[in-house]
Design a protein around this motif. Structure first.
Motif, PDB file in Angstrom:
ATOM      1  N   TYR A   1     -29.282 -20.333  -7.671  1.00 21.26           N
ATOM      2  CA  TYR A   1     -28.559 -20.577  -8.921  1.00 21.26           C
ATOM      3  C   TYR A   1     -27.922 -19.280  -9.411  1.00 21.26           C
ATOM      4  N   ARG A   2     -28.711 -18.244  -9.455  1.00 22.76           N
ATOM      5  CA  ARG A   2     -28.239 -16.895  -9.776  1.00 22.76           C
ATOM      6  C   ARG A   2     -29.245 -15.917  -9.213  1.00 22.76           C
TER       7      ARG A   2
ATOM      8  N   TRP B   1     -36.945 -17.442 -14.139  1.00 22.07           N
ATOM      9  CA  TRP B   1     -36.325 -16.115 -14.011  1.00 22.07           C
ATOM     10  C   TRP B   1     -37.378 -15.156 -13.497  1.00 22.07           C
TER      11      TRP B   1
ATOM     12  N   ILE C   1     -28.765 -11.599 -17.867  1.00 28.28           N
ATOM     13  CA  ILE C   1     -27.377 -12.035 -18.002  1.00 28.28           C
ATOM     14  C   ILE C   1     -26.763 -11.275 -19.176  1.00 28.28           C
TER      15      ILE C   1
ATOM     16  N   ASP D   1     -21.337 -19.965 -23.157  1.00 23.62           N
ATOM     17  CA  ASP D   1     -21.632 -20.903 -22.073  1.00 23.62           C
ATOM     18  C   ASP D   1     -20.456 -21.816 -21.697  1.00 23.62           C
TER      19      ASP D   1
ATOM     20  N   VAL E   1     -32.060 -24.136 -24.950  1.00 27.55           N
ATOM     21  CA  VAL E   1     -32.989 -23.532 -23.984  1.00 27.55           C
ATOM     22  C   VAL E   1     -34.378 -23.559 -24.610  1.00 27.55           C
TER      23      VAL E   1
ATOM     24  N   TYR F   1     -38.183 -22.572 -24.100  1.00 28.86           N
ATOM     25  CA  TYR F   1     -39.028 -21.733 -23.249  1.00 28.86           C
ATOM     26  C   TYR F   1     -40.367 -22.416 -22.999  1.00 28.86           C
TER      27      TYR F   1
ATOM     28  N   PHE G   1     -33.988 -12.832 -25.400  1.00 27.78           N
ATOM     29  CA  PHE G   1     -32.700 -13.483 -25.658  1.00 27.78           C
ATOM     30  C   PHE G   1     -32.088 -12.842 -26.897  1.00 27.78           C
TER      31      PHE G   1
ATOM     32  N   HIS H   1     -24.126 -14.570 -26.421  1.00 24.18           N
ATOM     33  CA  HIS H   1     -25.538 -14.249 -26.253  1.00 24.18           C
ATOM     34  C   HIS H   1     -25.746 -13.522 -24.930  1.00 24.18           C
TER      35      HIS H   1
ATOM     36  N   VAL I   1     -29.267 -12.088 -22.153  1.00 21.26           N
ATOM     37  CA  VAL I   1     -30.715 -12.043 -21.928  1.00 21.26           C
ATOM     38  C   VAL I   1     -31.028 -10.732 -21.216  1.00 21.26           C
TER      39      VAL I   1
ATOM     40  N   ARG J   1     -40.346 -16.048 -15.958  1.00 23.57           N
ATOM     41  CA  ARG J   1     -39.972 -16.602 -17.272  1.00 23.57           C
ATOM     42  C   ARG J   1     -39.433 -18.014 -17.026  1.00 23.57           C
TER      43      ARG J   1
ATOM     44  N   TRP K   1     -27.488 -28.272 -21.047  1.00 21.35           N
ATOM     45  CA  TRP K   1     -26.127 -28.081 -21.534  1.00 21.35           C
ATOM     46  C   TRP K   1     -25.631 -29.430 -21.999  1.00 21.35           C
TER      47      TRP K   1
HETATM   48  O1  LIG Z   1     -32.543 -18.438 -20.570  1.00 20.95           O
HETATM   49  C1  LIG Z   1     -32.004 -18.072 -21.589  1.00 20.95           C
HETATM   50  O2  LIG Z   1     -32.613 -17.597 -22.532  1.00 20.95           O
HETATM   51  C2  LIG Z   1     -30.502 -18.200 -21.707  1.00 20.95           C
HETATM   52  C3  LIG Z   1     -29.817 -18.266 -20.413  1.00 20.95           C
HETATM   53  C4  LIG Z   1     -28.341 -18.247 -20.515  1.00 20.95           C
HETATM   54  O3  LIG Z   1     -27.763 -17.692 -21.380  1.00 20.95           O
HETATM   55  C5  LIG Z   1     -27.538 -18.974 -19.518  1.00 20.95           C
HETATM   56  O4  LIG Z   1     -28.077 -19.438 -18.522  1.00 20.95           O
HETATM   57  O5  LIG Z   1     -26.310 -19.094 -19.725  1.00 20.95           O
END
Ligand SMILES: O=C(O)CCC(=O)C(=O)O
Ligand SMILES: [Fe+2]
Length: 602
Positions: free
Chosen positions: A30-31, A84, A90, A95, A109, A111, A124, A202, A204, A212, A218
């Motif tokens: 994903y990333r 994560w 990020i 978004d 989001v 947690y 964040f 935003h 992170v 995490r 979304w």
């Molecule tokens: O996981 C988060 O706190 C935000 C992640 C985020 O900003 C994103 O995936 O675009």
């Protein structure tokens, strides 16, 4: 309102269950340093987990909508369980920052574990400053940078919320006013939700240790991007068996624990491949790779590629795997069972959940689910073959789920009775295997002397004969002493009973009835769950459709009313203008018929 932070949106046990699902199913890609399991991954790999996931998703969506004041029946575009890992971060962004993300309205989001306890870093941050705007709002152009801020910011907000201008304009970020402004920094805790408009800036900060976990949604208004429609199609389509095992990198915890084999061990089994017990999935993939290399005649080639690539290459090769009853795993299972507080599938090597996850449960040491050590004898179960570790895990897991009831499929804690019955069944299997070893019916792995497999009837007969011989010997010894006492008669009866039980067990094991039944009921259960989930989603979808139709109707009416007002205004304007028009028309030379007479005086 553009952003909100809420606590306690999901209860701690649901957070733990979702973490378990993420650990089991998340894949990399994903990333960087992030593993993810989308709702589709869950639907195809472990549909039973859809129930808790969809319920959690709805709770998060509703909370986000209410907090953002966006009760428009938003649709979910993406649901993912994201993990994560150290290194993941990020930078400043919003978004909807790509042309293909224009449909996005808001993000939510939630947690699942705690910053500072389960992981370090990963804070964040809301970009409620000029510094963060950097021209995203489009009103500041190149001048929007450090310190200066964009013209939109300076003049009281760009209106998109990216630079926090809306807060200054409205005085409060909360629509109702009077409530506290959400913090600019959010430290994750289980159940804490951060929700924001898709244009809100935003970032992170990097995760520096631990993992995490978050349930990320979304949200959109565009039905074309509604994930439920696609989900329904998947759920009502043909059953897909996972074809290829996932790359090993996805399953390895930082301490080397292999999640897939843990899950197999947890069910009291080990996996064997070509007569060898597997200690890690990587071992399997390396062996498969070596085999493939040997078959292709290019022995040395494997050395020149990285281990990751090797695994990825071999991952697509199905390899026949067999199950082995693993006494060591069984012991670990019993230990787990006996733990005062069931650990919700917390595995060895995982960070301790209690206390940190906010659950308040007692922190029990994680059970050591080390995969089979070399030379530990295990009994190979003949006749059952899987083409991948994942397939074996899923089949076993559903067995566990079926027998253990709530263990992995629902949000309830596994009940002690279901564990007991599962434990008993596993024991029976292991005991059966041990007896069969005597009869030579199962291959012995891990030791030098593999027993040779013999037919079912002869195995049963051999054991039965041994039991009868034992009984006869016992009886004979008693007779030699004189008369047959009541005690020895009882002994004989017991032996006969044991003999019968053994024969039954051997039949069950050798005929693989147990496992066949498991497989059949697993498939049946899958079909039922699929139907149930389909119905539930159809129902939910129906409800959502009705709700959003109502909302759309309402909005349409509002729009119509707006148009009507415009029209009425126009008409009013017409009416207001009419006298003037008439008056000025009278002044126009060509139109002044009435004045012709006078004009004739000239
Ligand atoms: O996981 C988060 O706190 C935000 C992640 C985020 O900003 C994103 O995936 O675009
Ligand atoms: Fe984001």
């Amino acid at each position: 309102m553009q952003r909100a932070v809420l606590t306690g949106v999901l209860p701690p046990d649901i957070c733990r269950e979702l973490i378990w699902a993420a650990r089991s199913l998340a894949v990399v890609g994903y990333r960087d340093c992030v593993a993810s399991a989308t709702i589709f991954d869950v639907a195809s790999a472990a549909p039973a987990l859809l129930m808790p996931l969809v319920a959690a998703r709805e709770a998060v969506r509703a909370a986000a909508e209410a907090a953002l004041g966006l009760e428009l029946g938003l649709l979910v575009e993406f649901t993912g369980l994201l993990c994560w890992r150290p290194g993941a971060s990020i930078g400043w962004h919003h978004d909807a920052n790509r042309p293909y993300l224009r449909q996005r309205c808001a993000s939510a989001v939630c947690y699942l574990n705690a910053a500072g306890a389960d992981f370090q870093g990963g804070t964040f941050l809301f970009g409620d400053s000029h510094e963060s705007c950097r021209g995203w709002c489009g009103s500041g152009g190149g001048g929007a940078g450090r310190g200066g801020g964009c013209s939109g910011c300076r003049s009281g907000g760009c209106g998109k919320g990216c630079c926090g201008g809306s807060s200054r304009r409205g005085g409060s970020l909360f629509a109702s006013g009077g409530e506290p402004v959400p913090p600019l920094e959010v430290h994750a805790a289980p159940g804490t939700l951060v929700a924001y408009g898709a244009h809100v800036q935003h970032r992170v900060r990097p995760v520096t240790a631990g993992e995490r976990y978050a349930l990320t949604l979304w949200l959109t208004e565009d039905p074309q991007h509604d994930e439920d429609a696609r989900l329904l199609a998947v759920l009502t389509g043909p059953v897909e068996r996972p074809a290829a095992p996932l790359p090993a990198s996805m399953w390895l915890l930082p301490d080397g624990t292999d999640l897939r084999l843990c899950r197999v061990a947890m069910a009291g089994f080990a996996l064997a491949w070509r007569g060898r017990l597997l200690r890690s999935a990587a071992e399997l993939e390396d062996a498969a790779e070596a085999d493939a290399g040997a078959a292709a005649g290019g022995g040395g080639a494997a050395n020149s590629v990285g281990a990751g690539q090797k695994r990825a290459a071999s991952a697509v090769q199905p390899v026949p795997l067999q199950l082995a009853v693993q006494p060591a795993a069984l012991r670990a299972w019993r230990e787990w069972q006996a733990a005062p507080e069931p650990r919700c599938w917390e595995l060895g090597g995982a960070p301790a959940a209690a206390g940190t996850a906010g659950g308040g449960g007692t922190a029990a040491a994680p059970v050591d689910f080390q995969p089979a050590a070399p030379n530990v004898p295990a009994e190979l179960v003949a006749g059952l073959e899987f083409s991948s570790v994942q397939e074996a895990v899923l089949a076993l897991e559903h067995w566990v789920w079926r027998h253990g009831g709530a263990a992995s499929g629902t949000r309830e804690r596994p009940s002690p009775t279901s564990h007991e019955s599962l434990g008993r069944e596993m024991e029976r299997l292991a005991a059966g295997a041990a007896h069969k070893r005597k009869g030579g019916a199962l291959e012995q792995l891990g030791g030098a002397s593999g027993g040779r497999r013999s037919g079912h009837a002869s195995a049963a007969e051999a054991t039965a004969a041994a039991a009868v011989a034992e009984a006869a010997a016992a009886a004979g010894a008693e007779a030699q002493q004189g008369e047959l006492t009541d005690r020895s008669e009882m002994h004989l009866l017991n032996l006969r009973e044991t003999q019968r039980e053994l024969t039954n067990q051997i039949d069950a094991i050798t005929g693989l009835q147990v496992l066949d039944n498991v497989r059949a009921s697993f498939l049946e259960r899958m079909a039922r769950v699929k139907g149930e989930v389909g119905d539930l989603l159809a129902q939910t979808e129906g409800m959502l459709r009705t709700e959003s139709t109502a909302t759309l109707d309402f909005r349409k009416r509002a729009a119509n009313a707006g148009r009507l007002i415009d029209i009425l205004n126009l008409r009013t304007a017409d009416v207001e203008q009419r006298p003037e028009t008439l008056f000025s028309a009278a002044q126009e030379p060509g139109a002044a018929d009435e004045g012709e007479g006078e004009g004739g005086d000239e």
